[in-house]
Design a protein around this motif. Structure first.
Motif, PDB file in Angstrom:
ATOM      1  N   GLU A 252      -6.472  -4.993  -4.730  1.00  0.00           N
ATOM      2  CA  GLU A 252      -7.433  -5.267  -3.665  1.00  0.00           C
ATOM      3  C   GLU A 252      -8.512  -4.188  -3.591  1.00  0.00           C
ATOM      4  O   GLU A 252      -9.700  -4.460  -3.734  1.00  0.00           O
ATOM      5  CB  GLU A 252      -6.685  -5.368  -2.334  1.00  0.00           C
ATOM      6  CG  GLU A 252      -7.536  -5.700  -1.133  1.00  0.00           C
ATOM      7  CD  GLU A 252      -6.691  -5.771   0.130  1.00  0.00           C
ATOM      8  OE1 GLU A 252      -7.119  -5.197   1.150  1.00  0.00           O
ATOM      9  OE2 GLU A 252      -5.606  -6.386   0.088  1.00  0.00           O
ATOM     10  N   SER A 253      -8.127  -2.952  -3.360  1.00  0.00           N
ATOM     11  CA  SER A 253      -9.070  -1.835  -3.279  1.00  0.00           C
ATOM     12  C   SER A 253      -8.281  -0.534  -3.199  1.00  0.00           C
ATOM     13  O   SER A 253      -7.083  -0.536  -2.910  1.00  0.00           O
ATOM     14  CB  SER A 253      -9.977  -1.967  -2.053  1.00  0.00           C
ATOM     15  OG  SER A 253      -9.208  -1.896  -0.862  1.00  0.00           O
TER      16      SER A 253
ATOM     17  N   SER B 269      -8.694   0.388   2.056  1.00  0.00           N
ATOM     18  CA  SER B 269      -8.928  -0.814   2.851  1.00  0.00           C
ATOM     19  C   SER B 269      -9.041  -0.393   4.310  1.00  0.00           C
ATOM     20  O   SER B 269      -8.051   0.023   4.923  1.00  0.00           O
ATOM     21  CB  SER B 269      -7.771  -1.804   2.672  1.00  0.00           C
ATOM     22  OG  SER B 269      -7.958  -2.949   3.480  1.00  0.00           O
TER      23      SER B 269
ATOM     24  N   CYS C 181       0.840  -1.199   0.000  1.00  0.00           N
ATOM     25  CA  CYS C 181       0.000   0.000   0.000  1.00  0.00           C
ATOM     26  C   CYS C 181       0.872   1.245   0.000  1.00  0.00           C
ATOM     27  O   CYS C 181       2.038   1.202   0.390  1.00  0.00           O
ATOM     28  CB  CYS C 181      -0.943  -0.006   1.204  1.00  0.00           C
ATOM     29  SG  CYS C 181      -0.125  -0.111   2.810  1.00  0.00           S
TER      30      CYS C 181
ATOM     31  N   ARG D 133      -4.299   1.707   3.611  1.00  0.00           N
ATOM     32  CA  ARG D 133      -4.782   0.673   4.527  1.00  0.00           C
ATOM     33  C   ARG D 133      -4.795   1.312   5.921  1.00  0.00           C
ATOM     34  O   ARG D 133      -3.752   1.692   6.436  1.00  0.00           O
ATOM     35  CB  ARG D 133      -3.855  -0.538   4.489  1.00  0.00           C
ATOM     36  CG  ARG D 133      -4.432  -1.807   5.085  1.00  0.00           C
ATOM     37  CD  ARG D 133      -3.433  -2.954   5.004  1.00  0.00           C
ATOM     38  NE  ARG D 133      -3.021  -3.281   3.652  1.00  0.00           N
ATOM     39  CZ  ARG D 133      -3.732  -4.005   2.786  1.00  0.00           C
ATOM     40  NH1 ARG D 133      -4.920  -4.466   3.154  1.00  0.00           N
ATOM     41  NH2 ARG D 133      -3.270  -4.270   1.577  1.00  0.00           N
TER      42      ARG D 133
ATOM     43  N   ALA E  82      -3.402  -1.998  -2.189  1.00  0.00           N
ATOM     44  CA  ALA E  82      -4.356  -0.987  -1.718  1.00  0.00           C
ATOM     45  C   ALA E  82      -3.677   0.379  -1.713  1.00  0.00           C
ATOM     46  O   ALA E  82      -2.475   0.486  -1.453  1.00  0.00           O
ATOM     47  CB  ALA E  82      -4.863  -1.321  -0.323  1.00  0.00           C
TER      48      ALA E  82
END
Length: 216
Positions: A195-196, A199, A148, A178, A175
């Motif tokens: 992932e996103s 998070s 991240c 996070r 991400a």
């Protein structure tokens, strides 16, 4: 191979000048118990302070322990060997007289991870979960991380502010941010995260996300 680790340590200790060349860092630079750190910035708008990581695998680059109000502006970080984190902020002790880890200020920074950087900014929680808070990021961009761009740990890592920042995983990231604390993110963009973009873990109280462009 040139190595400027000692030169950068001296600047962070007493504010001695930094030359306008790529500054090679080969081991972690740790600052602790400081509320008077000199600013790191280029005094000329046309120039940037440039750091290059060529240290050992799994080390962080810059570590702030119990530091208040460091200020960095117009800085580039380029990662050429595997790196755990470009910047770590943490509270390591508690009790009367301990300087809180707070009010870290970052403006116009670029971190080029090149797929070798695990994370750029890490508000790290170890044994002490208190007063690791109130960071401000303005126009900060992170590229090419493997986990991240930002990791916020701890229930007392609160009220961080991001304005017009970028997190581009470049197909290696998971991400953009996070977080287990609280923050506001306004504007900016994220992309290339498997992932996103965001998070969020518990407790994540007071989270505000507004006007950000997200592409995964």
């Amino acid at each position: 191979m040139p190595d400027h680790t000692r030169l950068v340590r001296e600047h962070l200790a007493d504010g001695s000048p930094l030359p306008a060349i790529p500054l090679i860092i080969s081991e972690p630079i740790v600052m602790h118990d400081r509320d008077d750190l000199p600013a790191v910035r280029s005094e000329r708008p046309s120039q940037r302070v440039r750091f290059v990581w060529r240290g050992a695998t799994r080390d962080p680059m810059f570590v702030f322990q119990n530091c208040r109000e460091p200020s960095w502006e117009r800085v580039d970080v380029t990662v050429e060997r595997p790196l755990e984190a470009a910047f770590v902020m943490e509270r390591t002790r508690h009790g009367p007289g301990v300087i809180p880890s707070t009010m870290h200020q970052w403006r116009d920074l670029r971190v080029f991870g090149n797929g070798l950087l695990e994370r750029a900014f890490w508000h790290r929680r170890r044994d002490v979960d208190e007063n690791n808070e109130h960071a401000r990021f303005d126009s900060v961009s992170v590229y090419g991380y493997t986990d991240c761009a930002w990791l916020i740990e701890g229930t007392q890592s609160k009220e961080h502010l991001f304005t017009h920042c970028r997190a581009e995983g470049d197909a290696t990231g998971r991400a953009g941010i996070r977080s287990f604390g609280s923050f506001q993110w306004i504007g900016g963009a994220m992309s290339g995260n498997a992932e996103s973009c965001f998070s969020l873990g518990p407790p994540c109280d007071v989270v505000r996300i507004e006007g950000v462009g997200c592409e995964t």
